[in-house]
Design an enzyme around this catalytic site. Structure first.
Site, PDB file in Angstrom:
ATOM      1  N   THR A   1      39.740  50.014  22.695  1.00  0.00           N
ATOM      2  CA  THR A   1      39.275  50.173  21.314  1.00  0.00           C
ATOM      3  C   THR A   1      39.444  48.888  20.514  1.00  0.00           C
ATOM      4  O   THR A   1      39.261  48.892  19.302  1.00  0.00           O
ATOM      5  CB  THR A   1      40.060  51.292  20.613  1.00  0.00           C
TER       6      THR A   1
ATOM      7  N   LYS B   1      37.188  33.758  34.298  1.00  0.00           N
ATOM      8  CA  LYS B   1      37.926  34.940  34.739  1.00  0.00           C
ATOM      9  C   LYS B   1      36.966  35.995  35.303  1.00  0.00           C
ATOM     10  O   LYS B   1      37.363  36.890  36.032  1.00  0.00           O
ATOM     11  CB  LYS B   1      38.730  35.520  33.574  1.00  0.00           C
TER      12      LYS B   1
ATOM     13  N   HIS C   1      45.178  40.779  30.208  1.00  0.00           N
ATOM     14  CA  HIS C   1      45.261  39.339  30.432  1.00  0.00           C
ATOM     15  C   HIS C   1      45.737  39.026  31.839  1.00  0.00           C
ATOM     16  O   HIS C   1      45.258  38.082  32.481  1.00  0.00           O
ATOM     17  CB  HIS C   1      46.196  38.695  29.406  1.00  0.00           C
TER      18      HIS C   1
ATOM     19  N   GLU D   1      57.466  55.983  32.415  1.00  0.00           N
ATOM     20  CA  GLU D   1      56.987  57.290  31.958  1.00  0.00           C
ATOM     21  C   GLU D   1      56.479  58.148  33.132  1.00  0.00           C
ATOM     22  O   GLU D   1      56.530  59.375  33.085  1.00  0.00           O
ATOM     23  CB  GLU D   1      55.892  57.128  30.897  1.00  0.00           C
TER      24      GLU D   1
END
Lengths: 361, 361, 361, 361
Positions: free
Chosen positions: B300, B321, B280, B129
């Site tokens: 959200t 993490k 992730h 895009e």
């Protein structure tokens, strides 16, 4: 994503695009290379897409309310109808209790202080937390603090805010003599108490310019909260009723008063933060006039569960709560971020004109 | 809300509140009576509560990354380890495709242009895009436009954005010769293509300063997108493979490269907009170094469905993490509103220092 | 995800796992190879994880309320205190208006019909829509039907439900004479009307076994709705007040009545569908007794915006609305799916025992 | 809610309602007085409204896929085109990683075992967690367990699930020799590895009927996961690459294979649980055939942030990912509750016919 001339599998031909209107906005965000200009940054939101665009549209919608409000209202020669609003646009502001607990309260207080809105609807907590904050502060905590530990420490949690039990004790000390006085006036003067009258009285009693309802009292902005017993105020009224029984709070007179505000308005705008009672109550009043002319909703609710809280403005059009030719806006966001920014770009931006207007009344 | 001395029913005694720490922030919003100062307004968010406070904390967290980044890095005498990062804090930026479609793209492009971030992870749409926008514009539409009518008009909808089919045709015209060239290089020069190498090449080819990946190419910021075939690029590669077969895109070399970026960093910060793969993938790379030092998530998503997208940062701590002593922040909001404001108060606010640093490299 | 013996980069050693308790449930879903047994399928939810497990925990929590309810209550020798509940567990049921509009109404009606709950709290719409459905049906539509077209057709939308204007006309025809009668009784007999008394009267008047409030009337289950004027009932009361003024609806007596239900209960359970007023009102009443013993919330609200609607049960523990040693459950789901299934596995599953108990009263 | 003949303020006349079609469903929930019949209860969802109705519509949509699938497929005389699917409806099933961690895995395994679906798309975690569960169990925990404490105990959290570090150690022991073998085959036999081929191989190696991918291997159901390096598998591949370098995983061949599945299908159905990559990847493949014929999405995402995850099916129609004449359904819900119920009312309900069909192949 498809393809004009491709081999071997040409399963599909791409529909040729229609030509979009010349004036259709192109998506373009803020360019920080031009330096940091917050005003321009917020203006760029309109062409940023998603909820940034919704925010930009909300700014436009509220500014339409303000322009309408500032229009000169023709003097009715026979001003016999005292109901008719003197403002070109009657603005209904609604918000849930938590926003008064938060720092959004200061934005709301600003609107009440300068009589930038005409009618307020909130829940019981939205009333009492304003007064309590005049007595003792609310603190910033964390969403993950454990309820049991807080309970043992006498601390109550509202999202990531913390309110000590002591604050409610101070509220009790302040409120109880006022309740005595209200019962006395009911008995001796025949005062017919309603939630809005009680809030007016409390606003007078608090006598503190930090309070939203002090200014609502000063500026004669009616504040509706039909379920005013649903909170600490209700707890106090409950206990007080054993010591000094007899207080009545009538909700019929208030619904007449609220609906009349909508019915006799030149035009109306709704600004509603959050859902539940406050959203429905303002919209329902505007049904009495075949719909509000302008509307901005800010909340995080979703329509999929059929709740009124999450319903899009378009649902309100089916009911006649918003006019068919209106351009209502919903911003899907936490009002704690969006509402101060919205006030900045609308009411505060037009403060000089709005405050002058008020003074020259 | 309970009550110290009440008669008759005294069922409960109020727990006395502990004394809260002196330095605990009190909730206080912006006072528009002091005039309209956007900078001060955004600073007031920290004590406004709810997500406004989370925004304020995110500003602090990103500014910590920036300070760490600006710290002088000690010259290793034996600079034999070419892997080791020269920056005090390696910043990983991730975002979903829709944000490139939106005007958030301009904020991201600013960060890439001035090399304010070190590693980018996005999805296939987040790559293509950006290039397509160099060829033709995206427009502002509405969430409720009907799919069938749009389809018949050759217009594709992304939320409230509209992209004409023609844009994809232009993209095809631009991309196909590059794919030919890539296959040629693979065959003749033995080029081992990976998604990140392909993106680097496309960034060079687009040669347009509006493009995020042009600047990533110029500034040698690696961009990872392991599922690069999942979008229009994949459509093109699919069709192209029938005309000119043989292209390979290997994801093993890229995971080595990405993980090394985390492993050899002095410290790391993660700024992740949206969920899914991009969230992730960055977090998993930081697992390789026992956790990121700083983290800001803007999305959200909600944790209740057990999705990684909606997981709170605290879940990432359980996995290693994010470091156990970190103070990660999640802002529950649409990034179209929050990210430009966040860039304003962090990277753009520190632009002079950050850009000087880069130049003096 | 890390690794014990790896070369070259061994940056991290994996923390050895503690041994988890023997009785910790292992995740295991339903195996359809054993045939289609819906009962077993629903039982498998407890070990399915995410909200399926929350559903399983909600079933357990409601069944605890039921067991407590069925416990023999010791006869107080001096039964002078008429307030004290005869039930081992007083169950408060709250729900938002939309659920009465939906087919969840039939589940609620079943609970009222068999006196399986003791106190009901709902909003104005939650009252009137029940009566309106006795007069004319509600239809299944679609969330995306256009408000303007519906308005022109005289059809109102509630999520994906449709209610014709005619239904409200029928409601008006039914209600107006009752309002006349209420005003008359107030004037001639001194009746002190409150929302709960009005609902009781309407339940008697509707005289229709499809109605929730018919059964609430028959079984003497008090129904509280402090903002009863916020809906079609309020519209009617508003217009009626011009023809036949004087009706009072007092909310003080109702808060006494509601709070007493909590205060004098042996133990209490809260089952709350949706947020807003109904959630806060029941929880606030239970604060009067230092917290409910059992609680199940079903809603789609999220805590991040600091709303009471979205608050986790743990926030209510900080306030003393739920006991510190309780095991409250929130199911993040649309109640239209979850509540009928919850009733199936709890009240309906125990119907024989519960209905026998009621009859032997 | 307005009113035909009212005085004094008659501001509005109620639009008369159009007559709704005779066959428009009336809202009616399950009546537990008829006894507890789970099958009938689930059937009543269609007329219950909100997401219960969406569930009912999803059942209908999946059953349409199944009927199409069971239709006799005409023998092509020249069956030279080996690509063409033998099934009347090619069903694409997608799901996010967390659902394999949850007990939804057993429903998915059932579908793979009986070859009720034709193509699977998932993320890296959706692959590895299935194998890990063959080696050691996942446990039920709680969403609010603290990350730091879990980290110190060697326990990883996924929503309310817990996975000990030991499970990943077992996975490493199992995987490493297979990676060695894969590198060997690549070098000696010229095996061209892709994510789908690797998953096929792992399904063979696990050789365990509890595994989804064991059955995918047995039944030759291709499983696509283009970002297969994004998880524990990627960690292993990363470390392994230092010991035994050279493995390639090519994603170009897989996109050809996936798209061909869509292109050569008689008709297609998409069943997609969750968002992100899995949702986009299946829909994008169906764009290659001008849209899927049937579609069911189950997720909790919302459209307001412009994410593909939250986009309504109608957005996919604008792109040509779903046919213009299709009747796609989105259920806004956590799949852990909805998917097992959906399988019950569709695939399991038709098990006899579907399994017979498979055997007679």
């Amino acid at each position: 994503m498809l393809f004009r001339v491709i081999y071997p599998p040409l399963y599909t031909t791409l529909m040729e695009s229609i030509t979009l209107p010349e004036d259709m906005p192109q998506i373009k965000g803020y360019d920080f290379n031009q330096g940091l200009d917050h005003k321009a940054l917020l203006q760029s939101f309109l062409t940023t897409g998603f909820q940034a665009s919704s925010f930009g549209q909300a700014v436009q919608e509220v500014n339409k309310m303000i322009e309408k409000r500032l229009e000169p209202v023709q003097e009715e020669h026979e001003s016999c109808d005292s109901h008719t609003s003197a403002s070109g646009c009657t603005i209904f502001l609604g918000y849930t209790s938590n926003l008064i607990s938060s720092g959004v309260r200061e934005s709301i207080r600003y609107l009440a202080q300068h009589r930038m809105v005409d009618v307020i609807v909130t829940t019981a907590g939205g009333i009492e937390e304003d007064f309590i904050k005049c007595l003792a502060p609310t603190y910033l905590g964390d969403f993950s603090l454990k309820g049991k530990e807080l309970r043992q420490q006498g601390i109550n949690r509202i999202g990531n805010l913390l309110v000590p039990n002591d604050n409610y004790c101070k509220f009790e000390d302040w409120l109880m003599p006022i309740l005595d006085q209200m019962v006395l006036e009911q008995k001796t003067e025949g005062t017919h108490w309603t939630p809005s009258k009680m809030i007016h009285r409390l606003g007078k009693e608090i006598n503190n310019p930090d309070s939203v309802y002090y200014w609502a009292y000063k500026n004669d902005i009616p504040v509706f909260s039909p379920a005013l017993t649903d909170g600490s105020l209700g707890d106090m009224i409950y206990f007080h009723s054993y010591k000094n029984p007899g207080l009545l709070l009538d909700i019929v007179e208030d619904i007449r008063r609220l609906n009349s505000k909508a019915v006799f308005a030149k035009s109306t705008g709704m600004i509603i933060l959050g859902g539940g009672l406050v959203k429905h109550h303002i919209a329902n009043a505007n049904l009495m006039r075949n719909g509000a002319d302008f509307a901005v909703f800010v909340n995080t609710g979703q329509e999929f569960d059929g709740s009124d809280s999450g319903a899009r403005p378009d649902e309100a059009i089916s009911w006649g709560k918003i006019r068919m030719d209106a351009s209502p806006v919903k911003v899907y966001a936490d009002a704690s971020i969006v509402f101060p920014l919205l006030v900045a770009e609308t009411f505060a931006h037009n403060a000089n004109r709005l405050i002058k207007e008020k003074k020259s009344d």
